[in-house]
Design a protein around this motif. Sequence first.
Motif, PDB file in Angstrom:
ATOM      1  N   LEU A 157     -38.620 -87.801  36.299  1.00  0.00           N
ATOM      2  CA  LEU A 157     -38.197 -87.091  35.914  1.00  0.00           C
ATOM      3  C   LEU A 157     -37.423 -85.493  36.014  1.00  0.00           C
ATOM      4  N   ILE A 158     -38.256 -85.054  36.615  1.00  0.00           N
ATOM      5  CA  ILE A 158     -38.035 -83.881  36.559  1.00  0.00           C
ATOM      6  C   ILE A 158     -36.458 -84.079  37.177  1.00  0.00           C
ATOM      7  N   ALA A 159     -35.965 -85.368  38.082  1.00  0.00           N
ATOM      8  CA  ALA A 159     -34.513 -85.419  38.828  1.00  0.00           C
ATOM      9  C   ALA A 159     -33.416 -85.858  38.543  1.00  0.00           C
ATOM     10  N   GLN A 160     -33.578 -86.959  36.618  1.00  0.00           N
ATOM     11  CA  GLN A 160     -33.260 -86.466  35.628  1.00  0.00           C
ATOM     12  C   GLN A 160     -32.086 -86.197  35.515  1.00  0.00           C
ATOM     13  N   LYS A 161     -33.404 -84.618  35.343  1.00  0.00           N
ATOM     14  CA  LYS A 161     -32.174 -83.148  34.891  1.00  0.00           C
ATOM     15  C   LYS A 161     -32.388 -83.646  32.912  1.00  0.00           C
ATOM     16  N   TRP A 162     -32.111 -83.983  32.217  1.00  0.00           N
ATOM     17  CA  TRP A 162     -31.541 -84.554  30.856  1.00  0.00           C
ATOM     18  C   TRP A 162     -32.773 -85.349  30.212  1.00  0.00           C
ATOM     19  N   ALA A 163     -32.999 -85.521  29.577  1.00  0.00           N
ATOM     20  CA  ALA A 163     -33.570 -86.544  28.336  1.00  0.00           C
ATOM     21  C   ALA A 163     -33.855 -86.517  27.025  1.00  0.00           C
ATOM     22  N   VAL A 164     -34.316 -87.369  26.045  1.00  0.00           N
ATOM     23  CA  VAL A 164     -34.656 -87.379  24.675  1.00  0.00           C
ATOM     24  C   VAL A 164     -35.955 -87.273  24.941  1.00  0.00           C
ATOM     25  N   GLY A 165     -36.666 -86.583  24.209  1.00  0.00           N
ATOM     26  CA  GLY A 165     -38.550 -87.084  23.497  1.00  0.00           C
ATOM     27  C   GLY A 165     -39.161 -86.103  22.744  1.00  0.00           C
ATOM     28  N   ASP A 166     -40.278 -86.167  22.430  1.00  0.00           N
ATOM     29  CA  ASP A 166     -40.809 -86.090  20.968  1.00  0.00           C
ATOM     30  C   ASP A 166     -42.132 -84.810  21.109  1.00  0.00           C
ATOM     31  N   LEU A 167     -42.276 -83.945  20.469  1.00  0.00           N
ATOM     32  CA  LEU A 167     -43.239 -82.770  20.665  1.00  0.00           C
ATOM     33  C   LEU A 167     -44.054 -83.188  20.116  1.00  0.00           C
ATOM     34  N   LEU A 168     -44.780 -83.491  20.657  1.00  0.00           N
ATOM     35  CA  LEU A 168     -46.481 -84.127  19.463  1.00  0.00           C
ATOM     36  C   LEU A 168     -47.376 -82.842  19.613  1.00  0.00           C
ATOM     37  N   PHE A 169     -47.593 -82.383  18.336  1.00  0.00           N
ATOM     38  CA  PHE A 169     -49.087 -82.009  18.233  1.00  0.00           C
ATOM     39  C   PHE A 169     -50.068 -82.632  18.065  1.00  0.00           C
ATOM     40  N   SER A 170     -51.009 -82.746  18.276  1.00  0.00           N
ATOM     41  CA  SER A 170     -52.603 -83.816  17.894  1.00  0.00           C
ATOM     42  C   SER A 170     -53.742 -82.742  18.174  1.00  0.00           C
ATOM     43  N   ALA A 171     -54.655 -83.341  17.214  1.00  0.00           N
ATOM     44  CA  ALA A 171     -56.090 -82.948  16.631  1.00  0.00           C
ATOM     45  C   ALA A 171     -56.639 -83.929  16.391  1.00  0.00           C
ATOM     46  N   VAL A 172     -58.266 -83.834  16.284  1.00  0.00           N
ATOM     47  CA  VAL A 172     -59.040 -85.253  16.330  1.00  0.00           C
ATOM     48  C   VAL A 172     -58.749 -85.756  15.345  1.00  0.00           C
ATOM     49  N   ASP A 173     -58.747 -86.424  14.458  1.00  0.00           N
ATOM     50  CA  ASP A 173     -58.009 -87.126  13.238  1.00  0.00           C
ATOM     51  C   ASP A 173     -56.090 -87.086  12.465  1.00  0.00           C
ATOM     52  N   VAL A 174     -55.483 -86.230  13.351  1.00  0.00           N
ATOM     53  CA  VAL A 174     -54.114 -85.606  13.246  1.00  0.00           C
ATOM     54  C   VAL A 174     -53.050 -85.587  13.983  1.00  0.00           C
ATOM     55  N   GLU A 175     -52.262 -86.216  13.676  1.00  0.00           N
ATOM     56  CA  GLU A 175     -51.035 -86.039  14.865  1.00  0.00           C
ATOM     57  C   GLU A 175     -49.756 -85.383  13.949  1.00  0.00           C
ATOM     58  N   ILE A 176     -49.566 -84.741  14.262  1.00  0.00           N
ATOM     59  CA  ILE A 176     -47.215 -84.731  14.000  1.00  0.00           C
ATOM     60  C   ILE A 176     -46.428 -84.403  15.282  1.00  0.00           C
ATOM     61  N   SER A 177     -45.662 -84.939  15.450  1.00  0.00           N
ATOM     62  CA  SER A 177     -44.972 -85.049  15.666  1.00  0.00           C
ATOM     63  C   SER A 177     -43.461 -84.299  15.634  1.00  0.00           C
ATOM     64  N   ILE A 178     -42.561 -84.022  16.479  1.00  0.00           N
ATOM     65  CA  ILE A 178     -40.658 -83.501  15.970  1.00  0.00           C
ATOM     66  C   ILE A 178     -39.854 -84.620  17.185  1.00  0.00           C
ATOM     67  N   LYS A 179     -39.458 -85.173  16.592  1.00  0.00           N
ATOM     68  CA  LYS A 179     -38.844 -86.583  17.532  1.00  0.00           C
ATOM     69  C   LYS A 179     -36.967 -86.352  17.653  1.00  0.00           C
ATOM     70  N   ASN A 180     -37.698 -87.021  18.727  1.00  0.00           N
ATOM     71  CA  ASN A 180     -35.885 -86.610  19.010  1.00  0.00           C
ATOM     72  C   ASN A 180     -35.373 -85.695  19.960  1.00  0.00           C
ATOM     73  N   LEU A 181     -36.238 -84.638  20.550  1.00  0.00           N
ATOM     74  CA  LEU A 181     -35.604 -83.520  20.991  1.00  0.00           C
ATOM     75  C   LEU A 181     -34.844 -83.791  22.254  1.00  0.00           C
ATOM     76  N   LYS A 182     -33.736 -83.113  22.389  1.00  0.00           N
ATOM     77  CA  LYS A 182     -32.806 -83.283  23.519  1.00  0.00           C
ATOM     78  C   LYS A 182     -33.583 -82.074  24.583  1.00  0.00           C
ATOM     79  N   LEU A 183     -33.749 -82.561  25.543  1.00  0.00           N
ATOM     80  CA  LEU A 183     -33.948 -81.667  26.432  1.00  0.00           C
ATOM     81  C   LEU A 183     -33.145 -81.658  27.866  1.00  0.00           C
TER      82      LEU A 183
END
Length: 107
Positions: free
Chosen positions: A35-61
């Motif tokens: 993953l580090i070698a490819q330098k660029w990617a698209v991913g999601d940031l996931l905020f997670s608690a016991v019974d709740v998940e919120i994500s920020i989708k399609n971040l350019k990284l």
Amino acid sequence: MAPKLQVFLVVDGVKLPVEELTLTGCRLSWAPELLIAQKWAVGDLLFSAVDVEISIKNLKLSFNGGKSWQVEVAFHQLTESQRRVLGEFIGEGRGELRHFRREVAEG
């Protein structure tokens, strides 16, 4: 007592724990070398608690790190809604996720 919030960066199905988080990027304690070698990617940031998940989708990284540990990840071209939600979670201007974690824990 409020549940603890965990934050992950999810790239190519791999869930990576986030150590620090700002409006411009995050720091990971580790990431797969491929993953580090490819330098660029698209991913999601996931905020997670016991019974709740919120994500920020399609971040350019982009990845900065020659090792599989202590990897810096930069966010590029955030949309206004991505930036707004991220700012709410970290407390815009405070800069580090640990401040938000402490607030959740102290309720």
